[in-house]
Structures are given as C-alpha cells and as structure tokens.
Enzyme design. Structure first.
Site, PDB file in Angstrom:
ATOM      1  N   HIS A 124      48.668  12.186  45.725  1.00  0.00           N
ATOM      2  CA  HIS A 124      50.157  12.902  44.542  1.00  0.00           C
ATOM      3  C   HIS A 124      49.370  13.567  43.986  1.00  0.00           C
ATOM      4  O   HIS A 124      49.148  14.682  44.000  1.00  0.00           O
ATOM      5  CB  HIS A 124      51.464  12.170  43.985  1.00  0.00           C
ATOM      6  CG  HIS A 124      51.823  11.487  44.899  1.00  0.00           C
ATOM      7  ND1 HIS A 124      52.507  10.138  44.790  1.00  0.00           N
ATOM      8  CD2 HIS A 124      51.392  11.389  46.564  1.00  0.00           C
ATOM      9  CE1 HIS A 124      52.899   9.643  45.806  1.00  0.00           C
ATOM     10  NE2 HIS A 124      52.891  10.199  46.593  1.00  0.00           N
ATOM     11  N   HIS A 160      49.067   8.863  56.099  1.00  0.00           N
ATOM     12  CA  HIS A 160      47.728   9.286  55.619  1.00  0.00           C
ATOM     13  C   HIS A 160      45.996   8.761  56.295  1.00  0.00           C
ATOM     14  O   HIS A 160      45.755   9.719  56.467  1.00  0.00           O
ATOM     15  CB  HIS A 160      47.646   8.426  54.466  1.00  0.00           C
ATOM     16  CG  HIS A 160      48.566   8.754  53.353  1.00  0.00           C
ATOM     17  ND1 HIS A 160      48.778   9.979  52.787  1.00  0.00           N
ATOM     18  CD2 HIS A 160      49.272   7.597  52.549  1.00  0.00           C
ATOM     19  CE1 HIS A 160      49.735   9.266  52.000  1.00  0.00           C
ATOM     20  NE2 HIS A 160      49.885   8.639  51.757  1.00  0.00           N
TER      21      HIS A 160
END
Length: 305
Positions: free
Chosen positions: A79, A265
């Site tokens: 993030h 991811h």
C-alpha cells in the site's frame, strides 16, 4: 526534462502492524537522485536495507513481503509502495522499527497524505521509465496477468467473487493512470477479507492487528463494517491498488497496459519478473519535455484532495 522526485522533508507517523498487532513507527526520508526506493528496518543492529526489487519479494501469502538472504523480512509494503507510484516518488528511505509497514486504514490514502505533508521535490536527474515493447503473459490455472505495449499506464483488472455483497457489475475496472486519478479514485480503497478467515488466522497468531478499522470484513452474506463501502467498486479498486504497488517494486514508472484476471500479489510479482528477465520485452526511456510524457504525474507543489 521529466525529473526524478524525492521528499522535501522527513515525516513520521505511527500505526499498528497488521500481523503483529503492535505499534509501528514509520519514518520517510528524502534520498539523493538515483538512490531508488529503500525499505529499512531500524529495530535491528545494524539496520537492514531492502532495496525495492521484484527479486526481493519472496513471500506473497497474505501481503507483499521483502525477504533477504538471511531470512530477515519486511512485510505489507504494497500500500505504501502504491502511494509512492501514485505520487511519482523515485528516491526515498522508508524506515520502520518493526518487521512490517503499519496497516493504517487498509488503503494507500494515509500514505498519500504523509507524502503530501512531506512535500515533493524534483531532482536534477532524468526520471527513467520502463516502456513495454511486446506482450508478456503469466498464467496460474485460470488466473492470469499480462503486459502489452500502450502509450500510457493503464490497468484493466477483473475479479470474480461469487458473493451477495459484491455486485457482479462492479468486478472489472479500467483505470488510465494519473496522479489525480490515483488519489481520488484508487488510493482510498481498503483491503478486504472474510471473517472466518480472519478468525482462523488470528487463532494461528497471524493478522493480530486486523480489525474493522483497517479492512472491509465480510461474512457469507454481507459486509460487516457499519459504514459499508467507500464506493461501489471498492473490492476491484483495491486489487488495482495492490497491483500498482506490486508493479512499482521495479522502482520505476511503467509505460504499458497491465491486464489481469483474478491476479494477486504472487502473480503480479511473477509477471514483473518475467518482463524484466526478457530484454526484448522492455526498454529504458526518459523525456526531455513534460508534455511528451504519456504518464501524467501531478506538479510537485499541487495539493490533491
């Protein structure tokens, strides 16, 4: 020319580690031109540095984690990395006194605010972009991700969640990157998870910091957060946010189109590695004139709501 960027000032904040549940202090420091993005653990003696590099991503089970050859790790970087990509930061030292970046509210928005608080400074060195020259695709079962040439940075991302609370019409997002678009349309999207998974993981001493304050939590039928969603397509938007952070592990803005179906991811990282390993698939490029750039970064002094 389009110049590299760093911070004007040092900024600091505290938050909770998603996995440990403990307080984490995060410090962002300016860095010289061509330093790149350096994550640093200051709780170790001597401090351990993790340069942003797709090869350093060795664990993608619950987040994106950088792990060195000694097994030392720094987790939940995606993030903050997305915020760096969104704001066009090339050079920065990121210090934490823990094995993970604080989760904040589960989005990139607090990190965007922190970067704006620090101020952005241009440097006397050309910003280097990675231009995609040919299609590269990576598949894992029915999941896939690919890069194709495109004169800009575009995300075309589709998820598939068969859940009453996730609208079937809100599972695909096409996003043409700009700093303003990232801040307003992408950065506030929070991570999400299922209550049954969170309860199991916490019983295994994992995600001890996970709560309604930093995630959208669902049961089998509904969203459990009292305030609901920030916007209707928050689920797929957060997957785009994650991908922007994962792809910026190369430390450079990419000129190309990223397309993905049910990617996460691990797949994002494998695609990035596959692209960089194929020298015919990409090239370095710089721009002498701001107007020549196909990727729209905001002016350094622009305040973005």
């Amino acid at each position: 020319m389009i110049r590299q960027r760093t911070l004007k000032e040092i900024v600091k904040t505290t938050g909770v580690g998603l996995h440990s549940g403990r307080k984490v202090t995060l410090t962002l420091r300016p860095a010289a031109a061509n330093t790149g993005i350096i994550y640093r653990r200051t709780d170790l003696t001597p401090a351990v540095d993790f340069p942003a590099d797709p090869a350093s991503v060795r664990d993608t089970m619950l987040c994106t984690a950088l792990v060195n050859d000694e097994g030392v790790r720094i987790s939940t970087v995606e993030h903050l990395n997305a915020a760096l990509a969104g704001m066009g930061i090339d050079n920065i030292i990121i210090e934490v006194d823990a094995p993970e970046i604080p989760i904040m509210d589960g989005s990139a928005s607090p990190f965007v605010y922190l970067l704006q608080q620090a101020g952005i400074e241009t440097q006397n060195a050309a910003k280097r972009f990675i231009r995609i020259k040919k299609p590269v695709r990576f598949e894992d079962g029915d999941k896939w991700a690919e890069f194709v040439p495109f004169n800009g940075f575009r995300m075309d991302f589709e998820i598939e969640f068969n859940h009453p609370a996730i609208d079937s019409d809100e599972q695909r997002l096409l996003f043409d990157f700009s700093t303003q678009g990232f801040v307003r349309e992408i950065s506030r999207a929070r991570t999400f998870g299922f209550m049954r998974d969170i309860e199991y993981l916490q019983s295994q001493n994992l995600v001890l910091g996970g709560s309604f304050d930093n995630a959208i939590v669902l049961d089998d039928y509904r969203i459990l957060n009292e305030e609901g969603l920030r916007f209707e397509n928050e689920f797929v938007t957060h997957k785009v946010l994650d991908a922007i952070g994962d792809l910026y592990m190369c430390g450079h803005a990419i000129i190309g189109e990223f397309r993905a179906y049910k990617s996460g991811h691990g797949l994002n990282n494998q695609l990035l590695r596959a692209v960089l390993a194929d020298q015919e698939a990409w090239e370095w490029t710089t721009f002498e004139e701001e107007v020549g750039s196909p990727v729209a970064f905001a002016e350094p002094n622009m305040v973005l709501a």
